[in-house]
Design an enzyme around this catalytic site. Structure first.
Site, PDB file in Angstrom:
ATOM      1  N   THR A 145     -33.382   4.763  13.153  1.00 31.64           N
ATOM      2  CA  THR A 145     -34.692   4.362  13.656  1.00 31.64           C
ATOM      3  C   THR A 145     -35.760   4.517  12.572  1.00 31.64           C
ATOM      4  OG1 THR A 145     -34.004   5.199  15.807  1.00 31.64           O
ATOM      5  CG2 THR A 145     -36.363   4.836  15.487  1.00 31.64           C
ATOM      6  N   GLU A 146     -36.507   3.449  12.318  1.00 33.24           N
ATOM      7  CA  GLU A 146     -37.600   3.449  11.339  1.00 33.24           C
ATOM      8  C   GLU A 146     -37.130   3.894   9.941  1.00 33.24           C
ATOM      9  OE1 GLU A 146     -40.310   2.065  12.269  1.00 33.24           O
ATOM     10  OE2 GLU A 146     -40.029   2.141  14.448  1.00 33.24           O
ATOM     11  N   LEU A 147     -35.840   3.710   9.682  1.00 33.12           N
ATOM     12  CA  LEU A 147     -35.206   4.124   8.418  1.00 33.12           C
ATOM     13  C   LEU A 147     -35.350   5.625   8.154  1.00 33.12           C
ATOM     14  CD1 LEU A 147     -35.630   1.317   5.713  1.00 33.12           C
ATOM     15  CD2 LEU A 147     -33.997   1.494   7.580  1.00 33.12           C
ATOM     16  N   VAL A 148     -35.524   6.394   9.210  1.00 32.14           N
ATOM     17  CA  VAL A 148     -35.629   7.848   9.034  1.00 32.14           C
ATOM     18  C   VAL A 148     -34.339   8.383   8.406  1.00 32.14           C
ATOM     19  CG1 VAL A 148     -35.705  10.044  10.280  1.00 32.14           C
ATOM     20  CG2 VAL A 148     -37.294   8.203  10.890  1.00 32.14           C
ATOM     21  N   TRP A 300     -39.747   4.390   6.785  1.00 33.90           N
ATOM     22  CA  TRP A 300     -40.367   3.240   6.111  1.00 33.90           C
ATOM     23  C   TRP A 300     -41.803   3.008   6.586  1.00 33.90           C
ATOM     24  CZ3 TRP A 300     -37.486  -1.974   7.757  1.00 33.90           C
ATOM     25  CH2 TRP A 300     -37.673  -2.211   9.122  1.00 33.90           C
TER      26      TRP A 300
END
Lengths: 404, 419
Positions: A145-148, A300
């Site tokens: 998720t969200e490039l976490v 990101w």
């Protein structure tokens, strides 16, 4: 010119309705079905359908030389399956060409990777099962998720059996290194592809910004920039990672985004030596240029590239903590519906709506935020949480009664 | 900054702290302080001699030099005097109802507000002829006749600063036609109008068909450095017992919506009996509110604290877990900034000027008693909500600055002087 690795992400949450304090205990529906349907219908019409049409056209006319990778959250897919089967079919058509790699993620677009490792793993399994069910596909790459991302998350993901993962090509982590190579995670064999945020955001964020000095961005100009990547060395890949909604929603059709992007792709394809590629192909054909040490959580998002948009204030932290505090009890019920609703509350968008970072600057945080303020969002979330907790508590009580 | 010499300002007010009954005096003091910081010389005229102290301006009193005159007797008028700008004119009209529009500027003191405003105007002419100044700046309808008289006597430009209009004070149905006529004259004749919010500007345009071009928005402010630091107020027995305190501060009158607050309190009390409601202020609805609270079984939940000011008021703000401003029509809403500056989260009516300027707060339509109650309960229930509202509210209130508001006024002066 390096190979272009285009990755698109799409997701729509189940937004909550304005659940009042007085609704706690009513066990009424938590979700704003009407609004969710309307938003999805609009996004499908403005973005998904025309984008898929463009992508399919590129694949067919290039005879398979155009390739794309994408992830679609389970929570969106189930909405499409139930209400917009024709949109789901347009995604299936892309996958069926064989030019499209599906990347896995958490089914609920959640922050489970920082909330609960077992729950993280369960949500990924659920997403993989959905990929298998709808597309007959087994993803080999993962995006969180969200490039976490950090080293610990990489280890979890590696354990799940993935070949590689996507992350943000953030300068603070990369240092002197370029985002245009294949890397591997620290102390792990997990392959890493990191986003070239400059060239990605030129399209994703800046394309229609008239204050940007490069406006208007033409396909000629953008192709020149991409070609420059080869001047100083041997860039292996250009990782263009962005939201699906870039096409038609963040950048409206009127801005010329579709025409621009199609023209750019054809410029790339004009030269038979150029290519589009996908994460798994890259990971299988290249040796990692090095190891990347993500010692802190990187996403990101925003200029901070951290988790402050989701966990930056005490309301967000409390909400996240509360939701995972229910894990044990709720899993013990074995009640699929209850567990599903609990998971829908884990969707990161709920926490995003509570963000107060830029709120006073009038920047109401992002697309389709149904709330007037982050405070309203927190109130609705906590009211729903309180109701859910009552249901869980009732469950445990009745169980105790049965047992005794 | 401005390089040309700053214009000299002749300002007509009606009240000034500590002799104020509401926000008008506080706002005048703030604005004059901001102008002084910018180096703009202000002569502040008041209708009656009072003991005011401010390093920021020079005071003149329109009743000075009239010893023995009948109206000089009012010079020590206290806060709750019948000449408070916040009591409706209707209450005085039993005695005198002679005002027939412009031209009745005679210096006979009368006990009605309109008459007093006219008496003030008569003196204003004399003052204006003696004083050296470049622009006239008057506040609200009460000092508007004075401003208009000064303009007529000298030809100097007039700025009409609007803190409230008659429609805010009494609603559409009980309008005092004389006051409306005075306000209308002001909007027509003033060289520029300053409104405390976009909300007020729009209402002026709608209610008086005023020229939008003329109206500038000059928000009020608070100076947080003058506020006492937030202290632990565990002294209150109520709080010791785990009670939450929800506060109302304002005149107990139609405009401020105390009846909506009481109705919301009723809803809240049914759901959570640990919440106490405090009213601070006085006004024409006080008796009704007390009786209504008792009638609806809220007698032990509602406290009437009376009119408080200074340190007492600050302590009250700081003790509260939530400040509610349920106004029916609030041109600005300075008390909500005072609450924020004291570190108290606020729930404010959308029918207010501050609601267009403050984002770190809860908002509600004044008539939506269910939502008001729901939000009060949420604030009481979720400590993180109060915490984040407090943290962000404190930094947001620093955006408001009297110097910035004074700069906006200087801009208006320069514009009218250049015209």
């Amino acid at each position: 010119m390096p190979s272009i690795c285009l990755y698109l992400h799409t997701h729509q949450p189940r937004r909550l309705r304005k659940f009042s304090v007085f609704d706690i205990g009513s066990h009424a529906n938590y979700f704003d079905d009407h609004n969710n349907r309307q938003i999805l219908e609009r996004v499908a019409k403005k973005s998904y359908l025309p984008t898929n049409k463009m992508l399919l056209g590129l694949m067919r006319r290039s005879k398979g030389r155009f390739k794309v990778s994408m992830s679609i959250t389970g929570i969106l897919l189930e909405q499409l399956e139930a209400e917009f089967p024709e949109v789901l079919k347009s995604f299936k058509d892309l996958v069926d060409t064989g030019c499209c790699e599906l990347v896995s993620e958490t089914y609920y677009h959640s922050l489970a990777s920082v909330g609960s490792a077992p729950e993280f793993s369960r949500q990924v399994q659920k997403q993989n099962a959905m990929m298998e069910k709808l597309f007959g596909y087994k993803p080999k790459f993962f995006r969180n998720t969200e490039l976490v991302y950090n080293n610990d998350i990489a280890k979890e993901v590696s354990k799940m059996g993935f070949l590689g993962m996507l992350a943000e090509g953030w300068d603070e982590i990369l240092g002197w290194r370029s985002p245009n190579f294949l890397y591997k995670a620290k102390d792990s064999s997990l392959r890493l592809l990191v986003r070239n945020y400059r060239l990605s955001d030129d399209i994703g964020f800046r394309f229609s910004n008239r204050d940007w000095k490069e406006w208007p961005l033409t396909s000629e100009k953008y192709t020149d920039w991409v070609n420059l990547l080869n001047i100083d060395g041997q860039s292996q890949t250009l990782n263009l990672f962005m939201d699906y909604e870039t096409f038609g929603e963040h950048q409206w059709e009127e801005t010329g985004i579709f025409k621009f992007f199609e023209a750019f792709c054809w410029r790339v394809l004009e030269n038979p030596l150029n290519s589009f590629t996908t994460p798994t192909k890259l990971a299988k054909s290249l040796e990692p240029a090095g190891e990347l040490d993500f010692h802190r959580l990187v996403s990101w998002a925003d200029t901070e590239r951290d988790l402050s948009a989701w966990l930056g204030n005490k309301m967000q932290q409390a909400a996240l903590e509360k939701i995972y505090s229910l894990e044990e009890k709720i899993m013990a019920t074995g009640d699929e519906l209850l567990i599903d609703e609990w998971r829908k509350l884990q969707t990161s968008d709920h926490f995003y709506y509570m963000c107060t970072k830029w709120f006073s600057d009038g920047d109401v945080h992002k697309y389709f935020n149904p709330y007037e303020s982050p405070y309203e969002s927190f109130i609705a979330f906590m009211n729903v949480f309180s109701d859910l907790k009552m249901r869980v508590d009732k469950y445990s009580q009745s169980k105790i009664k049965v047992a005794s | 900054m401005v390089s040309a010499p700053l214009p000299k300002i002749l300002m007509f007010g009606w009240e000034f702290p500590p002799y104020n009954s509401g926000g008008l005096g506080v706002a005048c003091e703030g604005l004059v302080g901001g102008l002084a910081r910018l180096g703009a010389p202000v002569t502040f005229v008041l209708p009656r001699k009072i003991d005011c102290r401010s390093g920021a301006c020079r005071f003149l009193f329109s009743d000075d030099g009239h010893d023995g005159d009948k109206w000089n007797a009012v010079k020590e008028i206290a806060v709750n005097s019948p000449l408070s700008p916040y009591l409706t004119a209707a209450q005085y009209e039993e005695e005198y109802r002679v005002f027939a529009g412009k031209g009745v500027y005679h210096s006979v003191w009368r006990r009605d507000l309109v008459g007093e405003a006219m008496r003030y105007a008569g003196q204003a002419k004399t003052i204006a002829q003696k004083e050296d100044f470049d622009v006239i700046h008057c506040h609200d309808w009460l000092s508007l006749p004075a401003g208009l008289a000064a303009r007529e006597a000298t030809g100097k430009p007039l700025i009409f600063h609007v803190h409230a209009i008659e429609y805010d004070r009494v609603g559409d149905n009980c309008l005092n036609a004389d006051i409306r006529a005075i306000e209308k004259e002001g909007f027509d004749k003033a060289d520029a109008v300053a409104a405390v919010s976009r909300y007020t500007k729009q209402r002026i345009i709608n209610c008086y068909q005023a020229d939008a071009e003329k109206i500038n928005v000059v928000p009020n402010a608070v100076d947080r450095s003058k506020f006492p630091p937030r202290a632990a107020h565990d002294l209150w027995n109520l709080k010791k017992n785990g009670k939450k305190v929800v506060l109302f501060v304002g005149r107990l009158t139609f405009q401020k919506g105390p009846d909506y607050f009481l109705a919301a309190a009723k809803r809240v009390a049914c759901a959570d009996d640990s919440i106490m409601f405090v009213f601070s202020g006085s006004g024409d609805m006080e008796r009704w509110l007390i009786e209504e609270a008792a009638r609806t079984g809220l007698a032990d939940k509602v406290i009437f604290a009376g009119f408080l000011r200074g340190g007492d008021l600050h302590r009250l703000y700081q003790m509260a877990d939530l400040y509610v401003m349920p106004s029916v029509s609030e041109p600005f809403g300075l008390t909500s900034l005072e609450a924020l500056a004291n570190g108290t989260p606020i729930l404010i009516s959308r029918q207010s000027g501050v609601s267009e300027m403050v984002s770190h707060c809860l908002k509600v339509d004044f008539w939506d008693v269910d939502q008001m109650a729901a939000k009060i309960l949420a604030a009481a229930r979720y400590p993180e909500l109060r915490q984040v509202l407090q943290d962000n509210g404190l930094s947001e209130v620093d955006k408001f600055s009297w110097v910035e508001s004074a700069k906006k006024c200087l801009g208006i002066y320069q514009k009218v002087l250049a015209a």
